[in-house]
Design a protein around this motif. Structure first.
Motif, short mmCIF file in Angstrom:
data_model
loop_
_atom_site.label_atom_id
_atom_site.label_comp_id
_atom_site.label_asym_id
_atom_site.label_seq_id
_atom_site.Cartn_x
_atom_site.Cartn_y
_atom_site.Cartn_z
N ALA A 120 0.82 -1.21 0.00
CA ALA A 120 0.00 0.00 0.00
C ALA A 120 0.86 1.26 0.00
O ALA A 120 0.56 2.25 -0.70
N ALA A 121 1.95 1.25 0.83
CA ALA A 121 2.84 2.42 0.89
C ALA A 121 3.51 2.66 -0.45
O ALA A 121 3.65 3.81 -0.91
N ARG A 122 3.95 1.61 -1.08
CA ARG A 122 4.58 1.78 -2.39
C ARG A 122 3.59 2.29 -3.42
O ARG A 122 3.93 3.11 -4.28
N SER A 123 2.37 1.83 -3.33
CA SER A 123 1.35 2.33 -4.25
C SER A 123 1.07 3.81 -4.02
O SER A 123 0.95 4.60 -4.98
N ALA A 124 1.01 4.21 -2.74
CA ALA A 124 0.78 5.62 -2.43
C ALA A 124 1.95 6.47 -2.89
O ALA A 124 1.77 7.57 -3.44
N SER A 125 3.16 5.96 -2.64
CA SER A 125 4.34 6.70 -3.07
C SER A 125 4.37 6.86 -4.59
O SER A 125 4.70 7.93 -5.14
N GLU A 126 4.03 5.81 -5.31
CA GLU A 126 4.03 5.87 -6.76
C GLU A 126 2.98 6.86 -7.26
O GLU A 126 3.26 7.66 -8.19
N ALA A 127 1.80 6.87 -6.62
CA ALA A 127 0.76 7.83 -7.04
C ALA A 127 1.19 9.26 -6.75
O ALA A 127 1.00 10.16 -7.58
N ALA A 128 1.79 9.47 -5.54
CA ALA A 128 2.24 10.82 -5.20
C ALA A 128 3.37 11.28 -6.12
O ALA A 128 3.45 12.46 -6.51
N GLN A 157 6.05 15.89 1.37
CA GLN A 157 5.06 14.79 1.38
C GLN A 157 5.65 13.51 0.78
O GLN A 157 5.46 12.40 1.30
N LEU A 158 6.38 13.67 -0.34
CA LEU A 158 7.02 12.49 -0.95
C LEU A 158 8.06 11.88 -0.03
O LEU A 158 8.19 10.66 0.08
N ASP A 159 8.81 12.75 0.67
CA ASP A 159 9.82 12.23 1.60
C ASP A 159 9.16 11.46 2.73
O ASP A 159 9.67 10.42 3.19
N ALA A 160 8.01 11.99 3.18
CA ALA A 160 7.31 11.29 4.27
C ALA A 160 6.81 9.92 3.80
O ALA A 160 6.88 8.91 4.53
N GLY A 164 7.94 6.35 5.31
CA GLY A 164 7.01 5.33 5.79
C GLY A 164 7.25 3.99 5.09
O GLY A 164 7.18 2.92 5.73
N GLU A 165 7.55 4.06 3.82
CA GLU A 165 7.86 2.83 3.08
C GLU A 165 9.12 2.16 3.61
O GLU A 165 9.18 0.94 3.79
#
Length: 382
Positions: A120-128, A157-160, A164-165
């Motif tokens: 999920a974190a990787r998916s969020a990071s990819e979307a961001a 935000q991307l760094d955060a 998290g990832e």
């Protein structure tokens, strides 16, 4: 002229004794060939019926003996592996393995949850990251300075998200190390448990071998006396009126010993069975050699006795049966009984044929009555 001669027909009384005329090449029919046995036909049928009784009796005894021999192992308890384990050490090892496997299950569940969170974190990071890339393209196109604070915020935000990832990945690494430690502990405990069970297995195998020997001893103690008793009955009671039961019991005892007992003979790699076979062969062979030597000595002693005395020791039925097989009733050697001139055995000198004193007909010396005139043999009349 005697009374018997006077009562006989005139033609028969005056006719001289004659031998049966035989054509050249035709078989000679002797008295022994005409009468194969002195027993009555009804007695033969009764004999067959008694043999049927003997085999039936043996069959029931064999069935009963099979049940008894098969149920003998029940006198011993059945051993289990747990009876030979060190109870305290086995319990501690089992509890430790159970605890380790519970911990492994917990780590595995946590790892699965962390894998889902990482995805999920990787998916969020990819979307961001895609959104940030589009925003950068728009900013580069407009060159607006008032958008710099938004650039900083999006970058943070991307760094955060990346942080998290990374935290989830570190958590997965910790779970992987925990799982590896638990696997090593499980291997050590499983090896200890295997050693305990191997030692218990050796004790169990030794106990089962001892139990097999004891059960075999029970079977031997049951079947060997039966075999000895059967041999004694055959030696002493086989000619009595109850001989069908003697033979039936002997057959059942032999079956119980050689069929029901021999398969349970301990093997120990074949040494015991082959050793027993060698010993049994030596004993049986020696007994056969001694019996043959005793038979020869007995026959040699018998052949030195007078002819009439030797004939009285041979049963009539047995003598006639041997004569029908063209062998001497005394020494059991082949004799040319088809030759009308052969009256004595050429090997032992036993008289097998003689002339009837009343009619002169050639007949066997073992027949109680002449088959030509019916005159009773002198010693039979006595």
């Amino acid at each position: 002229m005697s009374a018997r001669d006077a009562s006989a027909p005139a033609g028969r009384a005056s006719a001289p004794p004659r031998e049966r005329i035989r054509r050249p090449g035709s078989p000679v029919v002797t008295g022994a060939a005409r009468v194969r046995s002195g027993s009555r036909l009804s007695e033969r049928w009764f004999g067959l019926a008694l043999w049927l009784v003997a085999f039936t009796f043996a069959g029931f005894l064999i069935g009963l003996g099979s049940l008894v021999v098969g149920d003998l192992p029940q006198v011993e308890q059945r051993y289990r592996l747990e009876q030979f384990l060190d109870a305290d050490r086995a319990r501690a090892t089992t509890d430790a393995l159970r605890q380790i496997r519970r911990e492994q299950d917990d780590v595995r569940r946590q790892g699965e949850q962390a894998q889902l969170a990482l995805a999920a974190a990787r998916s969020a990071s990819e979307a961001a990251r895609e959104t940030f890339a589009n925003w950068l393209k728009t900013r580069d196109a407009t060159q607006r300075v008032d958008q710099d604070p938004g650039l900083i915020a999006r970058t943070q935000q991307l760094d955060a998200l990346k942080a998290g990832e990374r935290a989830i990945e570190e958590r997965l690494e910790v779970l992987a190390r925990s799982e590896l430690d638990l696997s090593e502990r499980e291997t050590a405990q499983a090896s200890l448990d295997a050693d305990l069970r191997a030692a218990a297995r050796e004790k169990l195998d030794a106990a089962e071998r001892g139990q097999e020997l004891r059960v075999f001893g029970y079977r031997l103690a049951l079947t060997l006396p039966l075999l000895v008793l059967a041999g004694w009955l055959l030696l002493t009671r086989r000619h009595t009126r109850n001989w069908p039961f003697v033979w039936g019991f002997a057959l059942a005892a032999a079956f119980a010993f050689f069929v029901e007992l021999v398969p349970y003979l301990p093997s120990y790699g074949g040494y015991v069975r082959y050793g027993v076979g060698v010993v049994a062969t030596l004993v049986a062979g020696r007994a056969a050699i001694n019996a043959l030597q005793a038979y020869r000595e007995r026959q040699a002693a018998v052949e030195t006795r007078p002819d009439a005395e030797r004939r009285t020791d041979i049963a009539t039925d047995q003598a006639l049966a041997r004569l029908a097989r063209q062998i001497c009733p005394g020494c059991e050697r082949p004799v040319a009984l088809g030759d009308p001139t052969t009256n004595f055995c050429p090997h032992c000198g036993l008289g097998v044929f003689e002339r009837c004193p009343a009619c002169g007909q050639r007949k066997s010396t073992f027949e109680r009555f002449c088959h030509a005139c019916g005159t009773r043999r002198a010693d039979a009349a006595a």
